[in-house]
Design a protein around this motif. Structure first.
Motif, PDB file in Angstrom:
ATOM      1  N   ALA A   1       2.612   2.098  12.573  1.00 29.20           N
ATOM      2  CA  ALA A   1       2.483   3.002  13.710  1.00 29.20           C
ATOM      3  C   ALA A   1       1.134   2.766  14.384  1.00 29.20           C
ATOM      4  CB  ALA A   1       2.596   4.448  13.239  1.00 29.20           C
ATOM      5  N   ASP A   2       0.999   3.258  15.605  1.00 27.68           N
ATOM      6  CA  ASP A   2      -0.236   3.050  16.351  1.00 27.68           C
ATOM      7  C   ASP A   2      -1.436   3.627  15.602  1.00 27.68           C
ATOM      8  OD1 ASP A   2      -1.528   2.125  18.862  1.00 27.68           O
ATOM      9  OD2 ASP A   2      -2.005   4.252  19.090  1.00 27.68           O
ATOM     10  N   ASP A   3      -1.206   4.699  14.843  1.00 26.37           N
ATOM     11  CA  ASP A   3      -2.302   5.291  14.060  1.00 26.37           C
ATOM     12  C   ASP A   3      -2.274   4.845  12.605  1.00 26.37           C
ATOM     13  OD1 ASP A   3      -0.053   6.643  13.213  1.00 26.37           O
ATOM     14  OD2 ASP A   3      -0.903   8.655  13.426  1.00 26.37           O
ATOM     15  N   GLY A   4      -1.556   3.729  12.341  1.00 27.81           N
ATOM     16  CA  GLY A   4      -1.314   3.292  10.974  1.00 27.81           C
ATOM     17  C   GLY A   4      -2.395   2.406  10.387  1.00 27.81           C
ATOM     18  N   THR A   5      -2.330   2.265   9.047  1.00 30.67           N
ATOM     19  CA  THR A   5      -3.322   1.507   8.286  1.00 30.67           C
ATOM     20  C   THR A   5      -2.628   0.613   7.277  1.00 30.67           C
ATOM     21  OG1 THR A   5      -4.836   3.391   8.470  1.00 30.67           O
ATOM     22  CG2 THR A   5      -5.405   1.686   6.862  1.00 30.67           C
ATOM     23  N   LEU A   6      -3.126  -0.613   7.153  1.00 33.89           N
ATOM     24  CA  LEU A   6      -2.671  -1.573   6.158  1.00 33.89           C
ATOM     25  C   LEU A   6      -3.703  -1.693   5.051  1.00 33.89           C
ATOM     26  CD1 LEU A   6      -0.822  -4.073   5.255  1.00 33.89           C
ATOM     27  CD2 LEU A   6      -2.489  -5.461   6.517  1.00 33.89           C
ATOM     28  N   TYR A   7      -3.266  -1.574   3.800  1.00 36.58           N
ATOM     29  CA  TYR A   7      -4.102  -1.832   2.627  1.00 36.58           C
ATOM     30  C   TYR A   7      -3.531  -3.065   1.929  1.00 36.58           C
ATOM     31  CZ  TYR A   7      -6.338   2.796   2.937  1.00 36.58           C
ATOM     32  OH  TYR A   7      -7.061   3.901   3.334  1.00 36.58           O
ATOM     33  N   LEU A   8      -4.301  -4.137   1.897  1.00 39.66           N
ATOM     34  CA  LEU A   8      -3.862  -5.388   1.274  1.00 39.66           C
ATOM     35  C   LEU A   8      -4.677  -5.622   0.012  1.00 39.66           C
ATOM     36  CD1 LEU A   8      -2.147  -7.983   1.340  1.00 39.66           C
ATOM     37  CD2 LEU A   8      -3.964  -9.025   2.720  1.00 39.66           C
ATOM     38  N   HIS A   9      -3.998  -5.579  -1.136  1.00 40.81           N
ATOM     39  CA  HIS A   9      -4.645  -5.622  -2.446  1.00 40.81           C
ATOM     40  C   HIS A   9      -4.609  -7.063  -2.973  1.00 40.81           C
ATOM     41  CE1 HIS A   9      -5.152  -3.262  -6.452  1.00 40.81           C
ATOM     42  NE2 HIS A   9      -5.662  -4.476  -6.577  1.00 40.81           N
ATOM     43  N   LEU A  10      -5.786  -7.651  -3.164  1.00 40.61           N
ATOM     44  CA  LEU A  10      -5.896  -9.045  -3.589  1.00 40.61           C
ATOM     45  C   LEU A  10      -6.909  -9.163  -4.723  1.00 40.61           C
ATOM     46  CD1 LEU A  10      -6.195 -10.536  -0.008  1.00 40.61           C
ATOM     47  CD2 LEU A  10      -4.192 -10.778  -1.482  1.00 40.61           C
ATOM     48  N   ASP A  11      -6.968 -10.353  -5.325  1.00 45.99           N
ATOM     49  CA  ASP A  11      -8.032 -10.587  -6.295  1.00 45.99           C
ATOM     50  C   ASP A  11      -9.048 -11.560  -5.701  1.00 45.99           C
ATOM     51  OD1 ASP A  11      -7.034 -13.156  -6.655  1.00 45.99           O
ATOM     52  OD2 ASP A  11      -6.891 -13.015  -8.825  1.00 45.99           O
ATOM     53  N   TYR A  12     -10.075 -11.868  -6.482  1.00 46.94           N
ATOM     54  CA  TYR A  12     -11.202 -12.617  -5.943  1.00 46.94           C
ATOM     55  C   TYR A  12     -10.828 -14.015  -5.477  1.00 46.94           C
ATOM     56  CZ  TYR A  12     -11.316 -15.128 -10.400  1.00 46.94           C
ATOM     57  OH  TYR A  12     -10.985 -15.897 -11.484  1.00 46.94           O
ATOM     58  N   ARG A  13      -9.724 -14.566  -5.947  1.00 43.59           N
ATOM     59  CA  ARG A  13      -9.343 -15.921  -5.560  1.00 43.59           C
ATOM     60  C   ARG A  13      -8.938 -16.026  -4.096  1.00 43.59           C
ATOM     61  NH1 ARG A  13      -7.219 -14.647 -10.439  1.00 43.59           N
ATOM     62  NH2 ARG A  13      -7.704 -15.973 -12.218  1.00 43.59           N
ATOM     63  N   GLU A  14      -8.439 -14.941  -3.531  1.00 44.73           N
ATOM     64  CA  GLU A  14      -7.863 -14.987  -2.195  1.00 44.73           C
ATOM     65  C   GLU A  14      -8.597 -14.143  -1.172  1.00 44.73           C
ATOM     66  OE1 GLU A  14      -5.924 -17.239  -2.475  1.00 44.73           O
ATOM     67  OE2 GLU A  14      -5.364 -17.084  -4.559  1.00 44.73           O
ATOM     68  N   ALA A  15      -9.383 -13.157  -1.610  1.00 44.77           N
ATOM     69  CA  ALA A  15      -9.895 -12.137  -0.688  1.00 44.77           C
ATOM     70  C   ALA A  15     -10.744 -12.734   0.427  1.00 44.77           C
ATOM     71  CB  ALA A  15     -10.688 -11.091  -1.458  1.00 44.77           C
ATOM     72  N   HIS A  16     -11.575 -13.710   0.113  1.00 46.30           N
ATOM     73  CA  HIS A  16     -12.485 -14.234   1.135  1.00 46.30           C
ATOM     74  C   HIS A  16     -11.734 -15.003   2.210  1.00 46.30           C
ATOM     75  CE1 HIS A  16     -11.976 -17.144  -2.060  1.00 46.30           C
ATOM     76  NE2 HIS A  16     -12.527 -18.106  -1.362  1.00 46.30           N
ATOM     77  N   TYR A  17     -10.705 -15.780   1.816  1.00 41.24           N
ATOM     78  CA  TYR A  17      -9.875 -16.464   2.804  1.00 41.24           C
ATOM     79  C   TYR A  17      -9.102 -15.452   3.645  1.00 41.24           C
ATOM     80  CZ  TYR A  17     -10.473 -20.813   0.091  1.00 41.24           C
ATOM     81  OH  TYR A  17     -10.973 -21.900  -0.551  1.00 41.24           O
ATOM     82  N   ALA A  18      -8.465 -14.497   2.965  1.00 41.45           N
ATOM     83  CA  ALA A  18      -7.617 -13.534   3.658  1.00 41.45           C
ATOM     84  C   ALA A  18      -8.417 -12.692   4.642  1.00 41.45           C
ATOM     85  CB  ALA A  18      -6.905 -12.641   2.644  1.00 41.45           C
ATOM     86  N   LYS A  19      -9.656 -12.346   4.287  1.00 45.11           N
ATOM     87  CA  LYS A  19     -10.479 -11.549   5.194  1.00 45.11           C
ATOM     88  C   LYS A  19     -10.706 -12.271   6.516  1.00 45.11           C
ATOM     89  CE  LYS A  19     -13.676  -8.535   6.564  1.00 45.11           C
ATOM     90  NZ  LYS A  19     -14.159  -9.188   7.785  1.00 45.11           N
ATOM     91  N   VAL A  20     -11.075 -13.525   6.466  1.00 43.04           N
ATOM     92  CA  VAL A  20     -11.331 -14.284   7.686  1.00 43.04           C
ATOM     93  C   VAL A  20     -10.051 -14.423   8.514  1.00 43.04           C
ATOM     94  CG1 VAL A  20     -12.090 -16.499   8.615  1.00 43.04           C
ATOM     95  CG2 VAL A  20     -13.262 -15.515   6.647  1.00 43.04           C
TER      96      VAL A  20
END
Length: 294
Positions: free
Chosen positions: A108-127
């Motif tokens: 939704a327009d006021d919605g939020t995504l929480y993406l749960h990752l571990d240290y192997r992927e978080a830095h790539y996924a953030k960018v």
């Protein structure tokens, strides 16, 4: 997903490949999407079919967007740079990217995504998420820290997961920290007795134990996440009556917490073991529909 699904439908648990059912869900139907995808420890995931493509519409400055990303050529350049730097990550991102594009459409327009990752992927996924969703849509990097399991002796033991938080509309997202369960002060002697009694609001570092292998919360599902983590997320980023989506449902913790807090939910998982655990866990919940998709 059955065509009869609507905002007035009962909560649902769907046994299916999430990418096969997400396109049938209506745009902007969910205030909160929590995703705990398989961690990329083995680097190999199931790719999206090369013949399957979807177009995502976005207004204003983000009007042009397809599965190549809401940011167009900028996103493609950044993705190409990252995947060229670590080509082993390419297969995992090919698995995750089309699902994140669907998540953006479903928020939704006021919605939020929480993406749960571990240290192997978080830095790539953030960018990549900065380029895909828009850097202005980045809200938080939450560190969930715990102290359980094996202790490494040849490096600092890895005892945290990362939860990346992105909003659909950075000027209109819903967030209410006043509803979140408070936690004890780490140095209670430095604050007043009144503050000690009230507790403090959590920060972006969450100290919370994992699900105990012998505790009553344990379902037997290997990647089960604690109720306390999901409770904090759902309290802050949704209201009673809102819809919550988790399309890597696992043990069903998202749905269990959503139901307890008065939210409606849709859970999707293709693993029969997951569906069996959820059915047992939800045996006493009213108005939950189980759907098997081909």
């Amino acid at each position: 997903m059955p065509n009869a699904w609507s905002q007035t439908s009962p909560s649902r648990v769907i046994h299916a490949d999430n990418l096969s059912v997400l396109p049938s869900m209506p745009d902007e139907a969910f205030t909160l999407i929590y995703l705990d995808p398989p961690f990329n420890t083995g680097r190999k995931q199931k790719r999206q079919s090369t013949t399957s493509k979807r177009t995502v519409k976005k207004d204003g400055a983000h009007a042009v967007g397809t599965i190549t990303g809401f940011k167009g050529q900028l996103y493609e350049r950044i993705k190409g740079d990252l995947l060229g730097y670590d080509d082993q990550f390419e297969d995992y991102w090919a698995f995750l990217e089309p699902r994140l594009i669907e998540a953006w459409r479903l928020l939704a327009d006021d919605g939020t995504l929480y993406l749960h990752l571990d240290y192997r992927e978080a830095h790539y996924a953030k960018v990549l998420l900065d380029a895909l969703f828009g850097r202005e849509s980045f809200l938080n990097e939450i560190i969930w820290a715990y102290d359980y399991g094996a202790k490494s002796k040849n490096r600092w033991p890895t005892k945290h997961d990362t939860i990346l938080v992105y909003v659909k509309n950075p000027t209109a997202y819903y967030f209410d920290s006043s509803t979140v369960d408070r936690e004890p002060y780490m140095a209670p002697g430095l604050v007043t007795p009144e503050k000690v009694a009230k507790g403090k609001l959590p920060t972006d570092v969450w100290w919370h134990t994992i699900v105990s292998p012998t505790g009553k919360e344990k379902t037997g599902y290997p990647t089960q996440k604690p109720i306390g983590i999901l409770r904090r997320i759902i309290q802050a980023s949704s209201r009673e009556g809102d819809w919550v989506l988790d399309f890597f449902a696992g043990s069903g913790t998202t749905g269990a917490v959503a139901a307890a807090l008065g939210r409606r939910f849709v859970l999707v998982d293709q693993n029969p073991e997951s569906i069996a655990v959820i059915k047992e866990r939800f045996a006493l919940l009213p108005d939950v529909e189980f759907v098997d998709e081909p």
